[in-house]
Motif scaffolding. Structure first.
Motif, PDB file in Angstrom:
ATOM      1  N   ALA A 114       1.002  -1.009  -0.396  1.00 42.51           N
ATOM      2  CA  ALA A 114      -0.293   0.214   0.567  1.00 42.51           C
ATOM      3  C   ALA A 114       0.994   1.338  -0.246  1.00 42.51           C
ATOM      4  O   ALA A 114       0.722   2.596  -0.481  1.00 42.51           O
ATOM      5  N   HIS A 115       2.302   1.683   0.376  1.00 43.46           N
ATOM      6  CA  HIS A 115       2.829   2.453   0.775  1.00 43.46           C
ATOM      7  C   HIS A 115       3.271   3.095  -1.440  1.00 43.46           C
ATOM      8  O   HIS A 115       3.480   2.252  -2.212  1.00 43.46           O
ATOM      9  N   GLY A 116       3.050   4.077  -0.964  1.00 43.00           N
ATOM     10  CA  GLY A 116       3.492   4.764  -2.102  1.00 43.00           C
ATOM     11  C   GLY A 116       1.704   5.051  -3.567  1.00 43.00           C
ATOM     12  O   GLY A 116       1.943   5.345  -4.273  1.00 43.00           O
ATOM     13  N   GLY A 117       1.034   4.338  -2.497  1.00 41.86           N
ATOM     14  CA  GLY A 117      -0.577   4.376  -3.593  1.00 41.86           C
ATOM     15  C   GLY A 117      -0.759   5.952  -3.158  1.00 41.86           C
ATOM     16  O   GLY A 117      -0.302   6.857  -2.404  1.00 41.86           O
ATOM     17  N   ARG A 118      -1.759   6.481  -3.220  1.00 45.29           N
ATOM     18  CA  ARG A 118      -3.242   7.387  -3.880  1.00 45.29           C
ATOM     19  C   ARG A 118      -3.541   8.356  -2.217  1.00 45.29           C
ATOM     20  O   ARG A 118      -2.950   9.276  -2.027  1.00 45.29           O
ATOM     21  N   LYS A 126      -3.947   2.451   6.167  1.00 51.77           N
ATOM     22  CA  LYS A 126      -5.169   2.893   6.635  1.00 51.77           C
ATOM     23  C   LYS A 126      -6.219   2.594   5.348  1.00 51.77           C
ATOM     24  O   LYS A 126      -7.029   0.936   5.308  1.00 51.77           O
ATOM     25  N   THR A 127      -6.514   3.562   4.190  1.00 56.39           N
ATOM     26  CA  THR A 127      -7.472   2.592   3.821  1.00 56.39           C
ATOM     27  C   THR A 127      -7.279   1.469   2.525  1.00 56.39           C
ATOM     28  O   THR A 127      -8.431   0.648   2.432  1.00 56.39           O
ATOM     29  N   PHE A 128      -5.937   1.038   2.208  1.00 51.90           N
ATOM     30  CA  PHE A 128      -6.049  -0.014   1.736  1.00 51.90           C
ATOM     31  C   PHE A 128      -6.611  -0.821   2.100  1.00 51.90           C
ATOM     32  O   PHE A 128      -7.061  -2.262   1.668  1.00 51.90           O
ATOM     33  N   TYR A 129      -6.503  -1.178   4.051  1.00 53.39           N
ATOM     34  CA  TYR A 129      -6.976  -2.800   4.401  1.00 53.39           C
ATOM     35  C   TYR A 129      -8.364  -2.482   4.521  1.00 53.39           C
ATOM     36  O   TYR A 129      -9.360  -3.472   4.562  1.00 53.39           O
ATOM     37  N   ILE A 130      -9.093  -1.338   4.730  1.00 58.44           N
ATOM     38  CA  ILE A 130     -10.421  -1.115   4.982  1.00 58.44           C
ATOM     39  C   ILE A 130     -11.151  -1.663   3.525  1.00 58.44           C
ATOM     40  O   ILE A 130     -11.675  -2.520   3.579  1.00 58.44           O
ATOM     41  N   LEU A 131     -10.163  -1.549   2.913  1.00 57.97           N
ATOM     42  CA  LEU A 131     -10.826  -2.076   0.923  1.00 57.97           C
ATOM     43  C   LEU A 131     -10.881  -3.474   1.465  1.00 57.97           C
ATOM     44  O   LEU A 131     -11.524  -4.353   0.471  1.00 57.97           O
ATOM     45  N   ILE A 132      -9.560  -4.118   1.602  1.00 60.89           N
ATOM     46  CA  ILE A 132      -9.662  -5.220   1.386  1.00 60.89           C
ATOM     47  C   ILE A 132     -10.788  -5.463   2.419  1.00 60.89           C
ATOM     48  O   ILE A 132     -11.575  -7.385   1.749  1.00 60.89           O
ATOM     49  N   LEU A 133     -10.746  -5.784   3.119  1.00 60.70           N
ATOM     50  CA  LEU A 133     -11.418  -6.187   4.050  1.00 60.70           C
ATOM     51  C   LEU A 133     -13.525  -6.203   3.434  1.00 60.70           C
ATOM     52  O   LEU A 133     -14.083  -7.193   3.871  1.00 60.70           O
ATOM     53  N   VAL A 134     -13.261  -5.319   3.395  1.00 60.49           N
ATOM     54  CA  VAL A 134     -15.433  -4.876   2.952  1.00 60.49           C
ATOM     55  C   VAL A 134     -14.741  -5.523   1.501  1.00 60.49           C
ATOM     56  O   VAL A 134     -16.112  -6.267   1.269  1.00 60.49           O
ATOM     57  N   LEU A 135     -13.762  -6.188   0.740  1.00 58.50           N
ATOM     58  CA  LEU A 135     -13.861  -6.656  -0.332  1.00 58.50           C
ATOM     59  C   LEU A 135     -14.118  -8.575   0.259  1.00 58.50           C
ATOM     60  O   LEU A 135     -14.908  -8.536  -0.489  1.00 58.50           O
ATOM     61  N   SER A 168      -1.586  -3.519 -13.633  1.00 53.82           N
ATOM     62  CA  SER A 168      -1.829  -2.382 -12.793  1.00 53.82           C
ATOM     63  C   SER A 168      -1.913  -2.675 -11.981  1.00 53.82           C
ATOM     64  O   SER A 168      -1.403  -1.767 -11.540  1.00 53.82           O
ATOM     65  N   ALA A 169      -2.372  -3.568 -11.319  1.00 45.76           N
ATOM     66  CA  ALA A 169      -2.914  -4.341  -9.922  1.00 45.76           C
ATOM     67  C   ALA A 169      -1.600  -4.754  -8.831  1.00 45.76           C
ATOM     68  O   ALA A 169      -0.442  -4.877  -9.602  1.00 45.76           O
ATOM     69  N   THR A 170      -1.937  -3.871  -7.290  1.00 42.73           N
ATOM     70  CA  THR A 170      -0.149  -5.060  -6.782  1.00 42.73           C
ATOM     71  C   THR A 170      -0.738  -6.367  -7.014  1.00 42.73           C
ATOM     72  O   THR A 170      -1.732  -6.843  -7.523  1.00 42.73           O
ATOM     73  N   PRO A 171       0.505  -6.467  -6.335  1.00 44.97           N
ATOM     74  CA  PRO A 171       0.153  -8.173  -6.770  1.00 44.97           C
ATOM     75  C   PRO A 171      -0.976  -9.069  -5.889  1.00 44.97           C
ATOM     76  O   PRO A 171      -2.238 -10.117  -5.602  1.00 44.97           O
ATOM     77  N   GLY A 172      -1.110  -8.559  -4.678  1.00 41.20           N
ATOM     78  CA  GLY A 172      -2.675  -8.473  -4.078  1.00 41.20           C
ATOM     79  C   GLY A 172      -3.101  -8.792  -4.440  1.00 41.20           C
ATOM     80  O   GLY A 172      -4.589  -9.323  -4.346  1.00 41.20           O
ATOM     81  N   THR A 173      -4.070  -7.462  -5.256  1.00 43.64           N
ATOM     82  CA  THR A 173      -4.710  -6.767  -5.728  1.00 43.64           C
ATOM     83  C   THR A 173      -5.688  -8.061  -6.816  1.00 43.64           C
ATOM     84  O   THR A 173      -6.317  -8.914  -7.046  1.00 43.64           O
ATOM     85  N   SER A 174      -3.946  -8.254  -7.489  1.00 46.48           N
ATOM     86  CA  SER A 174      -4.267  -9.273  -9.015  1.00 46.48           C
ATOM     87  C   SER A 174      -4.713 -10.989  -8.062  1.00 46.48           C
ATOM     88  O   SER A 174      -5.427 -11.507  -8.754  1.00 46.48           O
TER      89      SER A 174
END
Length: 502
Positions: free
Chosen positions: A104-108, A112-121, A242-248
């Motif tokens: 998540a480092h270097g994202g827009r 914290k937002t990154f992991y919130i999105l992962i958990l909601v997903l 384009s996605a991060t490996p985890g998102t992929s």
């Protein structure tokens, strides 16, 4: 735990806990997210232990009135197919969090937002496989686009915004077609006894063959885009690159399975006659996907695009197994969904570590890694062997069942699809040779091997790949009754063995 509703709520509770952590405490946000996903995985395993394998009816059923004016309910329940896919999703979630600790480092936006999105997903991944109300399924099916869109567009690399928009447009188009079919089903249910979105009730509707064909296409196109099936696949390589490996991992390992799951749960259940009508066309599309995806994978120079095109070929196998209309084909397709989730996860996770260390996703830049980073190299090799369905690894069993189940009814399609296995050897072994063997490419001499966290993250994936390669019975014992039930509902029986003594 035997409550699907509570299982869906756990990641949401975890996301609230992550949101409550101080923005500066990034490690704490990660730890809370990891703990949540581990708890959810444990709860899912406990539910699987209580699942009655020989019961083909939906289990752990819950139903609550949601919008009574329109007959909409929050209704969930699972059979063997849904259980296997939920189990896959919840096991992959903590692996994604742990393996991508610094993604998540270097994202827009914030970590914290990154992991919130992962958990909601994760909540939506559970819900989309468990929903038994068609409207609820549609809502979750579409809502899943939101966290994925932000994960790609906010934390990806390269042309991430364009890839996120392309993914969204394709998915929304398919969703609108499915919505039109759902509305038509709702109207028809009102004319035949009472408005409802209940899957079981809708499967009993009487409709003309023309109506059934049109409504089938509304669902099938949406699922073919999600799967993805040729020629509706073009969004996938851009999104995966384009996605991060985890998102992929979540995108190809879990979300794309919603497409093939939907083909079984909704296309075959709601429109059995239309499914039979379109089977010849779908089988051709599946075979094209197998060969086309494999050929394009061979020519890829980018590691993430290579993995994306291999998945197009694999989803061709899954779709072919579904529409072969044999119990072996169906069981193989469902097992393939599970196994593909872990083999693709291994490729993307290890490939992501390679890219992060080298600063490049070009395959030619990874020469000689076996000498410099032996654990990482061997992990990628094992993941690749699983992807090409090497005997002794998990994908072999599922691919074998799909081909055997298809051959008994569609021998020509099965023979052509077998050619995809030959191509798989090329698209895996060529990049393995370039990346892992030969002289060490300049710039690779100082690369570090896997650390403890990374070894812990990849170990369960490798264990599952190897264990299911030798002993797939625990999953097949859950899958086989559900697959046989689907085939029986469709009015098919497995072709009798041929005897040459005639």
């Amino acid at each position: 735990m035997n409550s699907l509703t509570l299982l869906m709520l756990l990641p949401i509770i975890g996301s609230i806990a992550v949101a409550a952590t101080p923005k500066t405490k990034e490690v704490l946000s990660k730890q809370v997210a990891l703990a949540t996903t581990v708890i959810v995985a444990g709860a899912t395993i406990a539910m699987a232990m209580n699942f009655q394998r020989d019961n083909v009816d939906l289990q752990f059923v819950e139903k609550y009135s949601w919008i009574p004016t329109f007959g909409i309910n929050f209704a969930v329940g699972i059979d063997g197919l849904a259980l296997v896919l939920i189990l896959m999703s919840t096991i992959l979630a903590p692996i994604v969090v742990l393996s991508g600790w610094n993604e998540a480092h270097g994202g827009r936006w914030s970590v914290k937002t990154f992991y919130i999105l992962i958990l909601v997903l994760e909540t939506m991944m559970i819900g989309v496989f468990a929903a038994t109300d068609v409207f609820l399924f549609y809502v979750i099916f579409e809502a899943m686009l939101i966290p994925v869109y932000f994960l790609i567009g906010g934390y990806g690399t390269g042309e991430r915004s364009a890839a996120a928009v392309k993914f969204l447009i394709y998915s929304l188009f398919g969703g609108l077609l499915m919505l039109a079919s759902i509305i038509a089903l709702y109207v028809m249910s009102g004319a035949q006894g009472g408005h409802t979105f209940d899957l079981q009730a809708l499967s009993q509707l009487e409709m003309s063959s023309t109506t059934q064909n049109f409504l089938f296409l509304g669902f099938f196109i949406a699922f073919a885009i999600k799967a993805p099936l040729w020629p509706l696949h073009t969004w996938l390589p851009d999104a995966a690159a384009s996605a991060t490996p985890g998102t992929s991992v979540l995108l190809l390992g879990v979300l794309d399975k919603v497409g093939t799951f939907g083909m079984i749960r909704y296309c075959l259940t709601l429109f059995p006659e239309a499914s039979k009508t379109f089977t010849p066309l779908i089988m051709v599309l599946a075979v094209i996907s197998i060969v086309y995806g494999a050929i394009l994978a061979i020519g890829q120079k980018d590691l993430k695009r290579l993995i994306a095109f291999t998945s197009i070929s694999h989803f061709g196998f899954i779709t072919m197994g579904i529409f072969a209309m044999t119990s072996q084909g169906h069981s193989g397709a469902t097992l393939y969904m599970f196994n593909h989730g872990f083999s693709t996860a291994a490729l993307f996770i290890v490939g992501g570590w390679m890219i992060a260390r080298r600063g490049s996703s070009t395959i030619a830049d990874f020469g000689g890694l076996q000498r410099v980073t032996p654990v990482m190299a061997w992990s990628f090799f094992l993941a690749g062997m699983s992807s090409l369905a090497l005997p002794g690894l998990s994908s072999f069993v599922s691919e074998f069942l799909v081909l055997v189940g298809t051959f008994t009814r569609y021998p020509v399609h099965a023979v052509i699809a077998t050619f995809g296995i030959v191509l798989a050897a090329l698209y895996i072994l060529i990049p393995v040779q370039k990346a892992l063997h030969g002289p060490t490419t300049p710039g690779n001499e100082g690369l570090s091997d896997l650390n403890i966290r990374e070894k812990v993250a990849i170990a369960p994936v490798m264990a599952i790949i190897i264990a299911l390669g030798f002993y797939p019975s625990p999953l097949l014992n859950v899958i086989n009754p559900a697959s046989a039930h689907v085939i029986a509902q469709m009015g098919f029986t497995d072709p009798a063995p041929t005897n040459g003594d005639k």
